[in-house]
Design an enzyme around this catalytic site. Structure first.
Site, PDB file in Angstrom:
ATOM      1  N   ASN A 155       5.281  24.056  15.329  1.00 53.47           N
ATOM      2  CA  ASN A 155       6.243  25.014  15.890  1.00 53.47           C
ATOM      3  C   ASN A 155       7.143  24.405  16.959  1.00 53.47           C
ATOM      4  O   ASN A 155       8.244  24.887  17.179  1.00 53.47           O
ATOM      5  CB  ASN A 155       5.513  26.233  16.465  1.00 53.47           C
ATOM      6  CG  ASN A 155       4.319  25.879  17.301  1.00 53.47           C
ATOM      7  OD1 ASN A 155       3.464  25.092  16.893  1.00 53.47           O
ATOM      8  ND2 ASN A 155       4.245  26.428  18.494  1.00 53.47           N
ATOM      9  N   GLN A 183       4.888  28.603  10.542  1.00 55.67           N
ATOM     10  CA  GLN A 183       6.271  28.110  10.641  1.00 55.67           C
ATOM     11  C   GLN A 183       6.782  27.588   9.309  1.00 55.67           C
ATOM     12  O   GLN A 183       7.982  27.400   9.135  1.00 55.67           O
ATOM     13  CB  GLN A 183       6.365  26.991  11.691  1.00 55.67           C
ATOM     14  CG  GLN A 183       6.036  27.417  13.101  1.00 55.67           C
ATOM     15  CD  GLN A 183       7.152  28.227  13.769  1.00 55.67           C
ATOM     16  OE1 GLN A 183       8.294  28.222  13.330  1.00 55.67           O
ATOM     17  NE2 GLN A 183       6.811  28.929  14.840  1.00 55.67           N
ATOM     18  N   SER A 203       2.482  34.754   9.236  1.00 52.86           N
ATOM     19  CA  SER A 203       2.984  35.724  10.204  1.00 52.86           C
ATOM     20  C   SER A 203       4.319  36.255   9.693  1.00 52.86           C
ATOM     21  O   SER A 203       5.123  35.505   9.144  1.00 52.86           O
ATOM     22  CB  SER A 203       3.172  35.041  11.554  1.00 52.86           C
ATOM     23  OG  SER A 203       3.675  35.960  12.484  1.00 52.86           O
ATOM     24  N   CYS A 329       7.064  25.374  33.471  1.00 52.64           N
ATOM     25  CA  CYS A 329       7.119  25.056  34.895  1.00 52.64           C
ATOM     26  C   CYS A 329       6.246  26.048  35.654  1.00 52.64           C
ATOM     27  O   CYS A 329       6.488  27.245  35.620  1.00 52.64           O
ATOM     28  CB  CYS A 329       8.551  25.135  35.399  1.00 52.64           C
ATOM     29  SG  CYS A 329       8.808  24.197  36.908  1.00 52.64           S
TER      30      CYS A 329
HETATM   31  N1  PMP Z   1       0.768  29.488  14.666  1.00 54.62           N
HETATM   32  C1  PMP Z   1       1.987  28.939  14.868  1.00 54.62           C
HETATM   33  C2  PMP Z   1       2.262  27.567  14.364  1.00 54.62           C
HETATM   34  C3  PMP Z   1       2.962  29.668  15.542  1.00 54.62           C
HETATM   35  O1  PMP Z   1       4.169  29.123  15.738  1.00 54.62           O
HETATM   36  C4  PMP Z   1       2.660  30.969  16.017  1.00 54.62           C
HETATM   37  C5  PMP Z   1       3.692  31.780  16.767  1.00 54.62           C
HETATM   38  N2  PMP Z   1       4.392  31.074  17.733  1.00 54.62           N
HETATM   39  C6  PMP Z   1       1.389  31.487  15.768  1.00 54.62           C
HETATM   40  C7  PMP Z   1       0.474  30.722  15.096  1.00 54.62           C
HETATM   41  C8  PMP Z   1       1.024  32.874  16.212  1.00 54.62           C
HETATM   42  O2  PMP Z   1       1.619  33.819  15.380  1.00 54.62           O
HETATM   43  P1  PMP Z   1       1.703  35.366  15.771  1.00 54.62           P
HETATM   44  O3  PMP Z   1       2.849  35.507  16.689  1.00 54.62           O
HETATM   45  O4  PMP Z   1       1.920  36.065  14.449  1.00 54.62           O
HETATM   46  O5  PMP Z   1       0.403  35.742  16.356  1.00 54.62           O
END
Ligand code: PMP
Length: 406
Positions: A155, A183, A203, A329
């Site tokens: 991500n 992602q 997701s 930060c």
């Molecule tokens: N895994 C990855 C690689 C993600 O980027 C994210 C969300 N930033 C999540 C899990 C969590 O997903 P959710 O917001 O659906 O809980």
């Protein structure tokens, strides 16, 4: 989002697609029954949930009854790790899990908790591009290994793992393989059956679907403990009343994302590479984090030398441009992200990292405006910066001071 603002934080979340929203609407106040009720209101809602389940199963190449709805990828990740770990303990099998150092917090935090509860976890290193080391994976697998969990795409830096090679190793060794595809869905074609993937987290809100809904694909026959306790929903594997409108929207979002994958990825890749070229040709000391080719089509993670990412973020925000940084930060000190650390990115560059994540509505004109603003912002910040060009790359490891004080 106001029309004149530019949203380049699609890895964080996305705008709901209008087709998705249209499909969801009746399920708030027209077809509002509980899908687990036996009467006609319930049956109508259940038909919509079943349809969404089928769409998602088609999107990743599994059977509908292998899809379990959750509140998002966080829950799916927590569940798959804990559920398989505790089922294995109950069956008096192994207690070893393998994951990587660059996973999402929902994997890493769960692993740390499992370690406290007596499980052993190996955290694989990654190379400078963010690829897990396959030799290390092979070396770590033992008779005690019950699960390997490696994300399909990162991500923060967008690195797309060699997921087929990892799956092949897991399959050969007879270890369950899970991938966090949060992602990657809509960017990489998944056919879990053909690929040999045993479990996969999804997701909705990263692919222009609603927030607060996701799914776990779990191959039939895998032994997993129930995680959310209560009712008998989802074949008595995940308790809680189903969020019908969100599930309907999620189903439509997966259908669109997998249907449009080729055209969408091509468009994003072209914009992404144009943006990288423009920034690097107009600003000195800018480095691309991750791999230049094997990366998500919408991810541009750039390390700006001699500036702090958060300062760039705030100044871009003032210009109506939304991005995110590679560090947080806290109380006057910047802690670089665990991903950039694992990739051995020098601390000053990790602190100067900004993630631009493109989306469906991103245009070349928007990117031109962002480059224009960036040129200006970086010039101003470097002028203010106490770090001289000669010091680039020389900030000592462990030095947590903010380069630019806010
Ligand atoms: N895994 C990855 C690689 C993600 O980027 C994210 C969300 N930033 C999540 C899990 C969590 O997903 P959710 O917001 O659906 O809980």
């Amino acid at each position: 989002m106001e029309n004149n603002k530019i949203y380049l934080d699609n890895a964080s979340t996305t705008m709901v697609n209008s087709e998705v929203l249209a499909e969801m609407m009746p399920f708030f106040n027209t077809v509002y029954g509980n899908p687990n009720s036996l009467h006609s209101f319930g049956r109508e809602a259940k038909a919509a949930v079943d349809n969404a389940r089928e769409r998602i199963a088609r999107g990743i190449g599994c059977k509908p009854d292998e899809i379990y709805f959750t509140s998002g990828a966080t829950e799916a990740n927590n569940w798959v790790l804990k559920g398989i770990a505790y089922a294995s303990r109950e069956a008096k099998k192994g207690n070893h899990i393998i994951t990587s150092k660059i996973e999402h917090a929902s994997i890493l935090e769960t692993c740390r908790e499992l370690e406290k509860d007596g499980f052993k976890v190996s955290y694989l290193d990654v190379d400078k591009y963010g690829f897990v080391r396959l030799d290390q994976l092979l070396h770590e697998i033992s008779a005690d290994t019950i699960l390997i969990s490696i994300m399909a795409a990162n991500n923060e830096v967008g690195t797309v793992q060699n997921i087929q090679a990892i799956t092949n190793i897991a399959n050969e060794k007879g270890v369950i393989f899970h991938t966090d595809a949060t992602q990657a869905i809509g960017a990489i074609n998944f056919n879990v059956k053909e690929m040999g993937i045993d479990a996969l987290s999804l997701s909705s809100h990263k692919i222009n679907g609603p927030k607060g809904v996701g799914a776990l694909y779990l191959k039939k026959g895998i032994n997993i403990k129930k995680f959310m306790l209560g009712g008998e929903q989802e074949k008595n594997m995940r308790a809680g009343t189903l969020n019908t409108p969100a599930i309907v929207g999620f189903g439509k979002a997966v259908e669109i994302a997998t249907r449009d994958i080729i055209a969408n990825s091509k468009k994003l890749r072209t914009l992404r590479d144009y943006f990288i070229r423009e920034v690097q040709s107009k600003i000195d000391y800018v480095y691309l984090n991750g791999h230049s080719v094997q990366r998500l089509p919408n991810n541009v993670s750039l390390a700006f030398g001699m500036v702090e990412g958060e300062s760039i973020l705030f100044m871009l925000d003032m210009a109506g441009i939304a991005v995110s940084t590679g560090s947080a930060c806290e109380s006057g000190s910047v802690e670089p992200s665990h991903v950039l650390k694992a990739m051995n990115i020098p601390q000053d560059l990790a602190q100067g990292t900004v993630r631009f994540s493109l989306g469906k509505t991103t245009t070349k004109e928007q990117l031109d405006y962002v480059v224009e603003q960036l040129v200006d912002i970086i010039k101003k910040l470097r002028h203010m910066s106490p770090i001289s060009k000669s010091q680039i790359g020389n900030v000592k490891k462990g030095d947590k001071k903010c380069i630019i004080k806010k």
